[in-house]
Design a protein around this motif. Structure first.
Motif, PDB file in Angstrom:
ATOM      1  N   LEU A 246       0.828  -1.209   0.000  1.00 46.77           N
ATOM      2  CA  LEU A 246       0.000   0.000   0.000  1.00 46.77           C
ATOM      3  C   LEU A 246       0.859   1.255   0.000  1.00 46.77           C
ATOM      4  O   LEU A 246       0.524   2.256  -0.656  1.00 46.77           O
ATOM      5  CB  LEU A 246      -0.938  -0.013   1.212  1.00 46.77           C
ATOM      6  CG  LEU A 246      -1.991  -1.138   1.233  1.00 46.77           C
ATOM      7  CD1 LEU A 246      -2.789  -1.097   2.522  1.00 46.77           C
ATOM      8  CD2 LEU A 246      -2.914  -1.031   0.017  1.00 46.77           C
TER       9      LEU A 246
ATOM     10  N   ASP B 136      -4.367   5.368  -4.162  1.00 48.14           N
ATOM     11  CA  ASP B 136      -4.851   5.161  -2.808  1.00 48.14           C
ATOM     12  C   ASP B 136      -5.568   3.828  -2.608  1.00 48.14           C
ATOM     13  O   ASP B 136      -5.682   3.346  -1.486  1.00 48.14           O
ATOM     14  CB  ASP B 136      -5.810   6.302  -2.412  1.00 48.14           C
ATOM     15  CG  ASP B 136      -5.097   7.649  -2.356  1.00 48.14           C
ATOM     16  OD1 ASP B 136      -3.910   7.660  -1.956  1.00 48.14           O
ATOM     17  OD2 ASP B 136      -5.716   8.659  -2.723  1.00 48.14           O
ATOM     18  N   ASP B 137      -6.069   3.242  -3.688  1.00 51.73           N
ATOM     19  CA  ASP B 137      -6.896   2.036  -3.576  1.00 51.73           C
ATOM     20  C   ASP B 137      -6.416   0.978  -4.568  1.00 51.73           C
ATOM     21  O   ASP B 137      -6.328   1.256  -5.776  1.00 51.73           O
ATOM     22  CB  ASP B 137      -8.355   2.387  -3.848  1.00 51.73           C
ATOM     23  CG  ASP B 137      -9.313   1.275  -3.417  1.00 51.73           C
ATOM     24  OD1 ASP B 137      -8.870   0.102  -3.349  1.00 51.73           O
ATOM     25  OD2 ASP B 137     -10.491   1.573  -3.145  1.00 51.73           O
TER      26      ASP B 137
ATOM     27  N   LYS C 292      -7.980  -1.305  -5.843  1.00 51.30           N
ATOM     28  CA  LYS C 292      -9.025  -1.611  -6.815  1.00 51.30           C
ATOM     29  C   LYS C 292      -8.810  -0.874  -8.137  1.00 51.30           C
ATOM     30  O   LYS C 292      -9.404  -1.234  -9.157  1.00 51.30           O
ATOM     31  CB  LYS C 292     -10.406  -1.262  -6.242  1.00 51.30           C
ATOM     32  CG  LYS C 292     -10.818  -2.140  -5.073  1.00 51.30           C
ATOM     33  CD  LYS C 292     -12.191  -1.763  -4.562  1.00 51.30           C
ATOM     34  CE  LYS C 292     -12.611  -2.657  -3.387  1.00 51.30           C
ATOM     35  NZ  LYS C 292     -13.934  -2.281  -2.853  1.00 51.30           N
ATOM     36  N   HIS C 293      -7.977   0.172  -8.109  1.00 49.71           N
ATOM     37  CA  HIS C 293      -7.702   0.931  -9.329  1.00 49.71           C
ATOM     38  C   HIS C 293      -6.592   0.301 -10.172  1.00 49.71           C
ATOM     39  O   HIS C 293      -6.261   0.806 -11.241  1.00 49.71           O
ATOM     40  CB  HIS C 293      -7.301   2.362  -8.972  1.00 49.71           C
ATOM     41  CG  HIS C 293      -8.370   3.111  -8.241  1.00 49.71           C
ATOM     42  ND1 HIS C 293      -8.108   4.126  -7.335  1.00 49.71           N
ATOM     43  CD2 HIS C 293      -9.728   2.987  -8.258  1.00 49.71           C
ATOM     44  CE1 HIS C 293      -9.232   4.587  -6.836  1.00 49.71           C
ATOM     45  NE2 HIS C 293     -10.232   3.914  -7.382  1.00 49.71           N
TER      46      HIS C 293
END
Length: 228
Positions: A195, A204-205, A207-208
């Motif tokens: 992360l 930040d995520d 999922k991207h």
């Protein structure tokens, strides 16, 4: 004559139904077949043969069966796309059969591949000696993908008296937005570390992320999902 005309009509209708099914199944089915694609082709072929040779089987029943089968395939594709955990059930997984030059007999046995078959697959890739191989992966379509040892690359470094760099196997850490925790452990990394690395790339995520891959030589490779 009437029978020949009837067969011609049934073949024509069956052809268009199969073309529609191919559109539903997508481009992947036009390339190397996976076990799931193989089953699909057998079932669909049986539908069409029934329409041609069985006088009691009406062509429109066969069209319905083909389209319904295509709908099932489309639904399964959606499930595997949306639910990452379902992929191991519906899709075969690649297997690392040669790791750092060492053949893994347990993986070969698990995938029902003997040495003769493995050698045949390697010869198909233009490799005739195990000494040339650093890593080999048995793919779901039955073929083998290979990373050669540095000194056996097509432009051979030993012929140019160049130093031989070390090679490591690329490990996928994020696939389609999902963090693969087992792979993180395999490269001795942690989720907080990953992360933090993503934040360095202004992400930040997870999922991207479409794909995030780690290799010892050059670190982390990241490709984001397209915005469309």
């Amino acid at each position: 004559m009437h029978e020949l005309l009837s067969i011609g009509i049934e073949l024509s209708i069956g052809l268009f139904a199969l073309l529609l099914l191919t559109k539903v199944m997508g481009r992947e089915s036009l390339s190397e077949s996976t076990p799931f694609d193989f089953i699909s082709m057998i079932v669909v072929g049986d539908f069409v043969s029934d329409a041609i040779y069985d006088p009691e089987t009406h062509i429109f029943k066969v069209i319905f069966a083909i389209l319904f089968w295509g709908m099932l395939i489309y639904i399964i594709d959606l499930i595997t796309l949306k639910v990452h955990q379902s992929r191991s059930f519906f899709e075969s997984q690649p297997a690392l059969v040669i790791n750092k030059g060492q053949i893994d007999r347990n993986i070969l046995k698990k995938n029902r591949v003997d040495m003769n078959h493995l050698q045949m697959l390697l010869r198909d890739r233009g490799i005739f000696s195990f000494r040339e191989i650093e890593y080999a992966v048995l793919e779901p379509n039955g073929k083998v993908s290979v990373i050669r040892k540095s000194e056996y690359e097509q432009t051979q470094r030993k012929d140019l008296n160049l130093s031989t760099p070390t090679l490591s196997f690329p490990v996928t850490l994020i696939s389609d937005g999902i963090i693969l925790k087992k792979n993180l452990q395999a490269v001795r990394k942690t989720e907080p570390w990953l992360l933090d690395e993503l934040k360095k790339h202004a992400i930040d995520d997870p999922k991207h992320i479409m794909i995030a891959e780690w290799r010892d030589e050059d670190g982390l490779f990241i490709q984001k999902k397209s915005s469309s």
